[in-house]
Design a protein around this motif. Structure first.
Motif, PDB file in Angstrom:
ATOM      1  N   GLU A 150       0.823  -1.203   0.000  1.00 42.90           N
ATOM      2  CA  GLU A 150       0.000   0.000   0.000  1.00 42.90           C
ATOM      3  C   GLU A 150       0.861   1.258   0.000  1.00 42.90           C
ATOM      4  O   GLU A 150       0.560   2.222  -0.711  1.00 42.90           O
ATOM      5  CB  GLU A 150      -0.946  -0.007   1.197  1.00 42.90           C
ATOM      6  CG  GLU A 150      -2.048  -1.040   1.077  1.00 42.90           C
ATOM      7  CD  GLU A 150      -2.850  -1.221   2.358  1.00 42.90           C
ATOM      8  OE1 GLU A 150      -2.579  -0.503   3.353  1.00 42.90           O
ATOM      9  OE2 GLU A 150      -3.744  -2.081   2.365  1.00 42.90           O
ATOM     10  N   ASN A 176       2.263   1.691  -3.471  1.00 40.59           N
ATOM     11  CA  ASN A 176       1.228   2.165  -4.387  1.00 40.59           C
ATOM     12  C   ASN A 176       0.957   3.653  -4.177  1.00 40.59           C
ATOM     13  O   ASN A 176       0.744   4.389  -5.145  1.00 40.59           O
ATOM     14  CB  ASN A 176      -0.054   1.358  -4.220  1.00 40.59           C
ATOM     15  CG  ASN A 176      -0.003   0.035  -4.944  1.00 40.59           C
ATOM     16  OD1 ASN A 176       0.791  -0.151  -5.863  1.00 40.59           O
ATOM     17  ND2 ASN A 176      -0.841  -0.893  -4.530  1.00 40.59           N
ATOM     18  N   PRO A 192      -2.179   2.843  -9.734  1.00 39.20           N
ATOM     19  CA  PRO A 192      -3.404   3.048  -8.966  1.00 39.20           C
ATOM     20  C   PRO A 192      -4.061   4.387  -9.266  1.00 39.20           C
ATOM     21  O   PRO A 192      -5.204   4.601  -8.957  1.00 39.20           O
ATOM     22  CB  PRO A 192      -2.924   2.984  -7.518  1.00 39.20           C
ATOM     23  CG  PRO A 192      -1.500   3.387  -7.574  1.00 39.20           C
ATOM     24  CD  PRO A 192      -0.995   2.905  -8.903  1.00 39.20           C
TER      25      PRO A 192
END
Length: 86
Positions: A47, A50, A81
């Motif tokens: 995460e 990203n 993303p």
């Protein structure tokens, strides 16, 4: 595009399971707990990366790159993303 994950061979999977349990001194619950903690840390790192990629995409001027960064990321098989608005 990202490649689909390959399933490990059954023998490799069984060996990995045995290794994980052995690393936890034969305690299967401890092995599952350790793997879940490791997976959680991997998810957090993914995460964060990203978010970094999205920030780079926002910071990079589309005019400066003439749209080439999208092609480069696609060829590098990096998930984007954030899609810039045209």
């Amino acid at each position: 595009m990202t490649r689909p994950a390959q399933e490990p061979a059954d023998d490799d999977l069984e060996t990995s399971v045995d290794d994980a349990i052995a690393a936890c001194e034969g305690d299967a619950r401890a092995a599952v707990r350790a793997l879940l903690v490791a997976m959680h840390h991997c998810q957090i790192e993914l995460e964060e990366r990203n978010e970094q990629i999205a920030q780079l995409a926002r910071d990079l001027s589309r005019g400066y790159s003439r749209g080439r960064w999208e092609d480069l990321l696609t060829r590098a098989e990096v998930a984007i993303p954030y899609k810039p608005e045209d």
